[in-house]
Scaffold this active site. Structure first.
Site, PDB file in Angstrom:
ATOM      1  N   CYS A   2       0.860  -1.171   0.000  1.00  0.00           N
ATOM      2  CA  CYS A   2       0.000   0.000   0.000  1.00  0.00           C
ATOM      3  C   CYS A   2       0.897   1.222   0.000  1.00  0.00           C
ATOM      4  O   CYS A   2       1.578   1.506   0.991  1.00  0.00           O
ATOM      5  CB  CYS A   2      -0.917   0.010   1.225  1.00  0.00           C
ATOM      6  N   GLU A 103      -3.859   1.444  -6.728  1.00  0.00           N
ATOM      7  CA  GLU A 103      -2.858   0.539  -7.292  1.00  0.00           C
ATOM      8  C   GLU A 103      -2.720   0.890  -8.766  1.00  0.00           C
ATOM      9  O   GLU A 103      -3.526   1.655  -9.309  1.00  0.00           O
ATOM     10  CB  GLU A 103      -3.249  -0.935  -7.123  1.00  0.00           C
TER      11      GLU A 103
END
Length: 220
Positions: A2, A103
């Site tokens: 992340c 992402e």
């Protein structure tokens, strides 16, 4: 992993949703939270509280705040044994408040940013660890990391790792500093079911952490 996320809720909305007293500080929503930014966590030091924290875990023996850039994430499979995280895993667990994360998906010769969030649209807590680092000048700074795990079926075509999202009914267990059963805690560190999440392609403007706008999470 992340490396970028979104916190679109106000402090009041977070306090109300997670049933925590509203703090005295104000903190604007952010649509492009990056490593080294200040973030909002919930911890439990006898009572649950909202706290500002630096994203990037800095162990007590580090000399520089910038060392935290190397520890924005921690692998859930090994976090209980790693010297940098072992003490925090035992007693200093937290929720890193977010509404979703980014992402980058490979498409032909380029990477396209996507926004990953709950279908419900509600905020949630990443599993996190925090510590209070003391600078050489004596300043005390809250620093933290986000735990990751193997991706679920929805996210695995994009990345093999994803942040751990703690289920609502397990948040108090995760935060409880008196709970130190490693096996029990590790059972919480799994990927959220794919059916609870959705993916939205967004504008490549999010590639720059300087671009911070509600437009970041609109289909692009």
């Amino acid at each position: 992993m992340c490396g970028r996320f979104v916190r679109s809720c106000t402090v009041k909305e977070i306090a109300d949703y997670f049933d925590v007293d509203q703090p005295s500080f104000e903190f604007e929503p952010s649509y492009n939270v990056a490593p080294t930014h200040d973030i909002i966590i919930i911890n439990n030091r006898g009572v649950k509280q909202l706290v500002k924290c630096h994203w990037g875990f800095v162990p007590p023996w580090s000399k520089e705040l910038s060392d935290g850039y190397k520890m924005i994430n921690a692998r859930s499979e090994t976090v209980a044994e790693k010297p940098s995280f072992k003490a925090a895993f035992s007693k200093q667990r937290c929720l890193v408040i977010a509404n979703g994360f980014y992402e980058w998906q490979k498409e032909k010769k380029k990477k396209v940013p996507v926004y990953i969030h709950l279908k419900s649209g509600k905020p949630f807590g990443f599993a996190g660890l925090y510590t209070v680092w003391t600078s050489p000048e004596g300043e005390k700074i809250c620093t933290c990391t986000i735990l990751t795990t193997e991706s679920n079926d929805l996210i695995s075509p994009i990345h093999d790792r994803m942040p751990v999202i703690i289920p609502r009914d397990k948040e108090d267990l995760w935060l409880n500093p008196t709970v130190n059963d490693v096996a029990l805690l590790k059972d919480l560190l799994t990927s959220i079911p794919s059916e609870e999440m959705e993916i939205t392609k967004v504008s490549d403007r999010v590639n720059s952490p300087r671009y911070n706008s509600p437009n970041n999470i609109k289909p692009g």
